[in-house]
Design a protein around this motif. Structure first.
Motif, PDB file in Angstrom:
ATOM      1  N   PHE A 444       0.816  -1.217   0.000  1.00  0.00           N
ATOM      2  CA  PHE A 444       0.000   0.000   0.000  1.00  0.00           C
ATOM      3  C   PHE A 444       0.851   1.269   0.000  1.00  0.00           C
ATOM      4  CE2 PHE A 444      -2.553  -3.111   2.605  1.00  0.00           C
ATOM      5  CZ  PHE A 444      -3.414  -3.478   1.570  1.00  0.00           C
ATOM      6  N   SER A 445       2.126   1.165  -0.350  1.00  0.00           N
ATOM      7  CA  SER A 445       3.017   2.324  -0.276  1.00  0.00           C
ATOM      8  C   SER A 445       2.645   3.428  -1.260  1.00  0.00           C
ATOM      9  CB  SER A 445       4.465   1.881  -0.524  1.00  0.00           C
ATOM     10  OG  SER A 445       4.593   1.294  -1.818  1.00  0.00           O
ATOM     11  N   SER A 446       1.877   3.082  -2.280  1.00  0.00           N
ATOM     12  CA  SER A 446       1.466   4.082  -3.276  1.00  0.00           C
ATOM     13  C   SER A 446       0.075   4.631  -3.008  1.00  0.00           C
ATOM     14  CB  SER A 446       1.494   3.461  -4.681  1.00  0.00           C
ATOM     15  OG  SER A 446       2.759   2.965  -5.000  1.00  0.00           O
ATOM     16  N   ASN A 447      -0.474   4.318  -1.841  1.00  0.00           N
ATOM     17  CA  ASN A 447      -1.866   4.692  -1.543  1.00  0.00           C
ATOM     18  C   ASN A 447      -1.977   5.458  -0.225  1.00  0.00           C
ATOM     19  OD1 ASN A 447      -1.934   1.409  -2.451  1.00  0.00           O
ATOM     20  ND2 ASN A 447      -2.864   2.904  -3.837  1.00  0.00           N
ATOM     21  N   PRO A 448      -1.347   6.636  -0.139  1.00  0.00           N
ATOM     22  CA  PRO A 448      -1.353   7.402   1.117  1.00  0.00           C
ATOM     23  C   PRO A 448      -2.723   7.940   1.501  1.00  0.00           C
ATOM     24  CG  PRO A 448      -0.431   8.723  -0.662  1.00  0.00           C
ATOM     25  CD  PRO A 448      -0.606   7.346  -1.211  1.00  0.00           C
ATOM     26  N   THR A 449      -3.693   7.914   0.562  1.00  0.00           N
ATOM     27  CA  THR A 449      -5.019   8.458   0.859  1.00  0.00           C
ATOM     28  C   THR A 449      -5.954   7.425   1.495  1.00  0.00           C
ATOM     29  OG1 THR A 449      -5.755   7.940  -1.395  1.00  0.00           O
ATOM     30  CG2 THR A 449      -4.864  10.143  -1.008  1.00  0.00           C
ATOM     31  N   LEU A 450      -5.492   6.190   1.652  1.00  0.00           N
ATOM     32  CA  LEU A 450      -6.356   5.149   2.212  1.00  0.00           C
ATOM     33  C   LEU A 450      -6.822   5.519   3.611  1.00  0.00           C
ATOM     34  CD1 LEU A 450      -4.875   1.683   1.155  1.00  0.00           C
ATOM     35  CD2 LEU A 450      -7.255   2.412   0.961  1.00  0.00           C
ATOM     36  N   ARG A 451      -8.159   5.432   3.802  1.00  0.00           N
ATOM     37  CA  ARG A 451      -8.750   5.746   5.110  1.00  0.00           C
ATOM     38  C   ARG A 451      -9.408   4.524   5.756  1.00  0.00           C
ATOM     39  NH1 ARG A 451      -9.445  10.818   6.549  1.00  0.00           N
ATOM     40  NH2 ARG A 451     -11.405  10.374   7.650  1.00  0.00           N
ATOM     41  N   ALA A 452      -9.774   3.548   4.965  1.00  0.00           N
ATOM     42  CA  ALA A 452     -10.437   2.359   5.519  1.00  0.00           C
ATOM     43  C   ALA A 452     -10.009   1.114   4.749  1.00  0.00           C
ATOM     44  CB  ALA A 452     -11.958   2.517   5.456  1.00  0.00           C
ATOM     45  N   ILE A 453      -9.637   0.065   5.486  1.00  0.00           N
ATOM     46  CA  ILE A 453      -9.239  -1.212   4.876  1.00  0.00           C
ATOM     47  C   ILE A 453      -9.921  -2.351   5.617  1.00  0.00           C
ATOM     48  CG2 ILE A 453      -7.336  -2.782   4.345  1.00  0.00           C
ATOM     49  CD1 ILE A 453      -5.472  -0.434   4.241  1.00  0.00           C
ATOM     50  N   ARG A 454     -10.505  -3.258   4.842  1.00  0.00           N
ATOM     51  CA  ARG A 454     -11.049  -4.499   5.416  1.00  0.00           C
ATOM     52  C   ARG A 454     -10.273  -5.691   4.868  1.00  0.00           C
ATOM     53  NH1 ARG A 454     -17.351  -5.586   5.326  1.00  0.00           N
ATOM     54  NH2 ARG A 454     -16.458  -7.564   6.042  1.00  0.00           N
ATOM     55  N   LEU A 455      -9.718  -6.469   5.784  1.00  0.00           N
ATOM     56  CA  LEU A 455      -9.020  -7.701   5.440  1.00  0.00           C
ATOM     57  C   LEU A 455      -9.512  -8.853   6.304  1.00  0.00           C
ATOM     58  CD1 LEU A 455      -5.483  -6.162   5.004  1.00  0.00           C
ATOM     59  CD2 LEU A 455      -6.602  -7.621   3.293  1.00  0.00           C
ATOM     60  N   ASP A 456     -10.674  -8.689   6.914  1.00  0.00           N
ATOM     61  CA  ASP A 456     -11.207  -9.721   7.799  1.00  0.00           C
ATOM     62  C   ASP A 456     -11.573 -10.989   7.020  1.00  0.00           C
ATOM     63  OD1 ASP A 456     -12.973  -7.385   7.114  1.00  0.00           O
ATOM     64  OD2 ASP A 456     -14.555  -8.838   7.552  1.00  0.00           O
ATOM     65  N   ASN A 457     -11.574 -12.084   7.723  1.00  0.00           N
ATOM     66  CA  ASN A 457     -11.930 -13.396   7.170  1.00  0.00           C
ATOM     67  C   ASN A 457     -11.007 -13.788   6.005  1.00  0.00           C
ATOM     68  OD1 ASN A 457     -13.374 -15.800   6.940  1.00  0.00           O
ATOM     69  ND2 ASN A 457     -14.905 -14.919   5.558  1.00  0.00           N
ATOM     70  N   LEU A 470       0.601   4.374   6.212  1.00  0.00           N
ATOM     71  CA  LEU A 470      -0.720   4.920   5.879  1.00  0.00           C
ATOM     72  C   LEU A 470      -1.146   5.927   6.949  1.00  0.00           C
ATOM     73  CD1 LEU A 470      -2.487   1.652   4.649  1.00  0.00           C
ATOM     74  CD2 LEU A 470      -1.378   3.430   3.288  1.00  0.00           C
ATOM     75  N   SER A 471      -0.685   7.153   6.790  1.00  0.00           N
ATOM     76  CA  SER A 471      -0.905   8.181   7.820  1.00  0.00           C
ATOM     77  C   SER A 471      -2.332   8.700   7.869  1.00  0.00           C
ATOM     78  CB  SER A 471       0.055   9.356   7.577  1.00  0.00           C
ATOM     79  OG  SER A 471      -0.153   9.899   6.285  1.00  0.00           O
ATOM     80  N   SER A 472      -3.173   8.335   6.869  1.00  0.00           N
ATOM     81  CA  SER A 472      -4.570   8.779   6.865  1.00  0.00           C
ATOM     82  C   SER A 472      -5.534   7.664   7.272  1.00  0.00           C
ATOM     83  CB  SER A 472      -4.952   9.275   5.467  1.00  0.00           C
ATOM     84  OG  SER A 472      -4.185  10.389   5.089  1.00  0.00           O
ATOM     85  N   LEU A 473      -4.998   6.501   7.590  1.00  0.00           N
ATOM     86  CA  LEU A 473      -5.856   5.354   7.891  1.00  0.00           C
ATOM     87  C   LEU A 473      -6.635   5.560   9.192  1.00  0.00           C
ATOM     88  CD1 LEU A 473      -6.443   2.586   6.563  1.00  0.00           C
ATOM     89  CD2 LEU A 473      -4.856   1.565   8.213  1.00  0.00           C
ATOM     90  N   VAL A 474      -7.965   5.421   9.104  1.00  0.00           N
ATOM     91  CA  VAL A 474      -8.847   5.625  10.252  1.00  0.00           C
ATOM     92  C   VAL A 474      -9.495   4.312  10.684  1.00  0.00           C
ATOM     93  CG1 VAL A 474     -10.947   6.800  11.036  1.00  0.00           C
ATOM     94  CG2 VAL A 474      -9.322   8.008   9.577  1.00  0.00           C
ATOM     95  N   TYR A 475      -9.774   3.433   9.728  1.00  0.00           N
ATOM     96  CA  TYR A 475     -10.532   2.199   9.991  1.00  0.00           C
ATOM     97  C   TYR A 475      -9.721   1.005   9.481  1.00  0.00           C
ATOM     98  CZ  TYR A 475     -14.374  -1.229   9.464  1.00  0.00           C
ATOM     99  OH  TYR A 475     -15.176  -2.345   9.518  1.00  0.00           O
ATOM    100  N   LEU A 476      -9.531  -0.002  10.328  1.00  0.00           N
ATOM    101  CA  LEU A 476      -8.818  -1.216   9.926  1.00  0.00           C
ATOM    102  C   LEU A 476      -9.454  -2.435  10.577  1.00  0.00           C
ATOM    103  CD1 LEU A 476      -6.454  -2.651   8.504  1.00  0.00           C
ATOM    104  CD2 LEU A 476      -5.073  -2.217  10.557  1.00  0.00           C
ATOM    105  N   ASN A 477      -9.855  -3.380   9.748  1.00  0.00           N
ATOM    106  CA  ASN A 477     -10.436  -4.629  10.248  1.00  0.00           C
ATOM    107  C   ASN A 477      -9.585  -5.785   9.752  1.00  0.00           C
ATOM    108  OD1 ASN A 477     -11.978  -6.846  10.963  1.00  0.00           O
ATOM    109  ND2 ASN A 477     -13.930  -5.910  10.362  1.00  0.00           N
ATOM    110  N   ILE A 478      -8.855  -6.438  10.663  1.00  0.00           N
ATOM    111  CA  ILE A 478      -8.060  -7.624  10.332  1.00  0.00           C
ATOM    112  C   ILE A 478      -8.499  -8.811  11.191  1.00  0.00           C
ATOM    113  CG2 ILE A 478      -6.031  -6.461   9.375  1.00  0.00           C
ATOM    114  CD1 ILE A 478      -4.773  -6.551  12.147  1.00  0.00           C
TER     115      ILE A 478
END
Length: 510
Positions: A444-457, A470-478
Motif C-alpha cells: 500500500f506504499s502508493s496509496n497514502p489516501t487510504l482511510r479504511a481497509i477491510r481484510l477480515d476473514n 498509511l498516515s490517513s488510515l482511520v478504519y482497519l479490520n483484520i
C-alpha cells in the motif's frame, strides 16, 4: 386505558373552542372521537386548515361518524386532513359547504364507494343531473382505503385536480372513462393495488399527466397505446408487476419524449430489443433490475443519449459486448450485480467516459476486466463475490480517480508490491473474505489516501509493517485471520477503529 373524546362544547352545543374566532390552523391528533356533530366548527369563520386524526384503527371497534352538517360554517377552509379515522362511510354533501377547499386528505380509512364524495357532475342518468361538490379541489388523497372500483365518470367535476392519490386500496378494475374530466391532472398514484390490466383509452382525457405510479400491482397486460399521447410524462413506475417482453415492446413507450424516470424492475422481462426504448431521448434513470433478462439487443439503448443511471442487477446476463452500452455517453451509474457475467469485452466500456459507479458484484468473473482502463473518472468499483484469484499492478490501470474498491468474497491469495499503484486517490479498500495469506510490506506504499481497509476473514498470519506508512488510515479490520503477533508500533496513530478479534494473538506489543 380507553378514553373517548368529544367535540361538544361544555356550555353551548356546537360551539367547540368557541372563543377562538381568529384561529387559522387547527390540529386534533390521537383524541378518540366517535362523532363530529353538526356545526362543530361553525364559530371558526376564518379557519384555513383542519387536521383531525383520531387513529381509531388502534381500537377497531371505534369508527368516526360525521353529521351531514359537521363542517358547515368553514367557508374559508382550504385544507382538510381526516387521515386514520376508521371512517366507513360519508353522509351526502358533507363537504359541500367547503367551497374554497383545495386539499382533501382521507387516507387510512375504510371508504369503499367513491360516489359518496360527490365528485361527479354526471348524476345517475340523463334526467338526473349530478350535484358535484368541491369542484375546485387540487389534491385528493384516498390512499389506504378499501376502494375496489373506479367507475366511469366518477371524477368528472374535478376540473382543477392536480394530484390524485389512490395507492394502497383494493382496486381491481378501472373503468374506461374513470378519469374523464381530469384535464389538469399531473400526478396519479395507483400503486399497491390489485390491477391486472389497463384499458387502452384510460388516459385519453388526462394529457397533462407528469407522474404515473403503478408499482406493486398484478399487471400482466399493457394495452397497445395505453400511454400514447402522454407527451408530458416525466416519471413512470411499473415495477413489481408481472409484465413480460410480450407486452413491453416497440410501441409501449412511443412518444414519451419527456420521460425522465422509467422503472420496470421486478417484472418478468426476458429481453430488451432494439425498439422498446426508441425515442426516449430525455430518459435519465432506467431501472430493469430483478427481471429475467438474458438478451440485450444491438442498439437497445442507442437513443438514450441522456441516460445517467442504468440498473440491470438480478438478471441473467452472461456477457457484456461493445454494442451494449456504446451510446451511453453520459452514463454515471451502471449496476450489473447478481447476473451470470463471465465475459466482458475489452471495449465494452470504452465510451462510458463519465461513469462514476460500476457494480459487477455477484457474477462469474475470473479476472479483473481489461476494459476498465477507459474508465478514468470511475469513483466506485464493486467486484465482490466473483471468482477473481489474482490482482497485480496492472489490474487497475487508468482508474485515476477511484475512491472505493470492493473485492470481498473472491479467491485472492496474495497482495504483492504496488498492487494498487494506479489507485493514487483510493480511500476505501475492501478485501474481506478472500484467501489472502501474504501481503507485501510495500503493498500500500502508493496509496497514502487510504482511510479504511477491510481484510477480515482471510488467512493472514503476519501483517507487521504493512500499514505503517498509511498516515490517513482511520478504519482497519483484520479480524478472523491467523495473526499470532500484534505490535501497536506497526500501526499508524491516525487509527480510530481497529478490529483484531478472532485471531491467535497471545501478546500486545508496545
Amino acid at each position: 386505558m380507553f378514553f373517548e373524546s368529544s367535540l361538544e362544547s361544555t356550555t353551548t352545543p356546537g360551539n367547540f373552542l368557541g372563543n377562538l374566532h381568529g384561529l387559522l390552523r387547527l390540529s386534533i391528533d390521537y383524541c378518540k372521537i366517535k362523532y363530529i356533530p353538526a356545526h362543530a366548527f361553525a364559530n371558526m369563520k376564518v379557519l384555513k386548515s383542519l387536521t383531525l386524526s383520531t387513529h381509531n384503527v388502534d381500537w377497531s371497534v371505534m369508527n368516526l361518524e360525521l353529521h351531514p352538517d359537521s363542517f358547515r360554517g368553514l367557508s374559508e377552509l382550504k385544507e382538510m386532513h381526516l387521515a386514520d379515522n376508521n371512517i366507513w362511510s360519508l353522509p351526502g354533501e358533507v363537504f359541500c359547504p367547503l367551497q374554497k377547499l383545495r386539499v382533501l386528505n382521507l387516507t387510512g380509512n375504510r371508504l369503499s364507494d367513491l360516489t359518496q364524495l360527490m365528485l361527479s357532475d354526471w348524476g345517475n342518468g340523463p334526467t338526473e343531473p349530478g350535484r358535484a361538490c368541491n369542484t375546485g379541489l387540487e389534491v385528493l388523497d384516498l390512499s389506504g382505503n378499501d376502494l375496489t372500483l373506479l367507475p366511469d365518470n366518477g371524477l368528472t367535476a374535478m376540473r382543477s385536480l392536480n394530484a390524485l392519490h389512490l395507492q394502497r386500496n383494493l382496486l381491481k378494475e378501472i373503468a374506461d372513462r374513470a378519469f374523464v374530466g381530469l384535464g389538469t391532472l399531473e400526478i396519479l398514484d395507483l400503486s399497491d393495488n390489485k390491477l391486472t390490466a389497463l384499458t387502452p383509452e384510460l388516459f385519453v382525457s388526462s394529457r397533462k399527466i407528469r407522474q404515473v405510479y403503478l408499482q406493486n400491482n398484478s399487471l400482466s397486460v399493457l394495452a397497445p397505446g395505453v400511454f400514447e399521447g402522454l407527451d408530458r410524462l416525466e416519471t413512470l413506475d411499473l415495477s413489481r408487476n408481472q409484465l413480460t417482453s410480450t407486452w413491453v415492446k416497440r410501441d409501449t413507450f412511443a412518444g414519451q419524449v419527456r420521460l425522465v424516470v422509467l422503472n420496470l424492475g421486478h417484472n418478468q422481462l426476458s429481453k430488451v430489443d432494439q425498439h422498446v426504448f426508441k425515442g426516449l431521448y430525455s430518459l435519465q434513470i432506467l431501472n430493469l433490475e430483478h427481471n429475467a433478462i438474458e438478451l440485450l439487443a444491438d442498439g437497445a439503448f442507442s437513443d438514450l443519449k441522456n441516460l445517467h443511471a442504468l440498473f440491470l442487477s438480478h438478471n441473467r446476463l452472461r456477457q457484456i459486448e461493445p454494442y451494449h452500452f456504446s451510446e451511453l455517453y453520459v452514463l454515471n451509474q451502471l449496476i450489473l450485480e447478481s447476473n451470470q457475467i463471465a465475459y466482458i469485452h475489452e471495449r465494452a466500456f470504452e465510451n462510458l467516459t463519465h461513469l462514476h459507479d460500476l457494480s459487477l458484484n455477484d457474477n462469474r468473473l475470473e479476472e479483473i476486466p481489461s476494459g476498465m482502463k477507459s474508465l478514468k473518472f470511475l469513483q466506485s468499483l464493486d467486484l465482490g463475490k466473483n471468482q477473481i484469484a489474482e490482482i497485480n499492478n496492472s489490474s487497475f490501470e487508468g482508474l485515476e480517480e477511484l475512491m472505493g474498491l470492493r473485492l470481498v468474497d473472491n479467491q485472492i491469495s496474495e497482495i504483492s508490491r504496488d498492487t494498487f499503484f494506479a489507485l493514487s486517490t483510493i480511500h476505501v479498500l475492501n478485501l474481506a473474505s478472500n484467501r489472502i495469506r501474504h501481503i507485501d510490506q510495500s503493498a500500500f506504499s502508493s496509496n497514502p489516501t487510504l482511510r479504511a481497509i477491510r481484510l477480515d476473514n482471510n488467512e493472514l498470519e503476519d501483517v507487521s509493517g504493512v500499514f505503517t506508512s498509511l498516515s490517513s488510515l482511520v478504519y482497519l479490520n483484520i479480524s478472523d485471520n491467523n495473526i499470532g503477533w500484534f505490535d501497536y508500533s506497526h500501526y499508524p496513530q491516525s487509527l480510530e477503529w481497529l478490529d483484531i478479534h478472532k485471531n491467535n494473538i497471545t501478546e500486545l506489543g508496545n
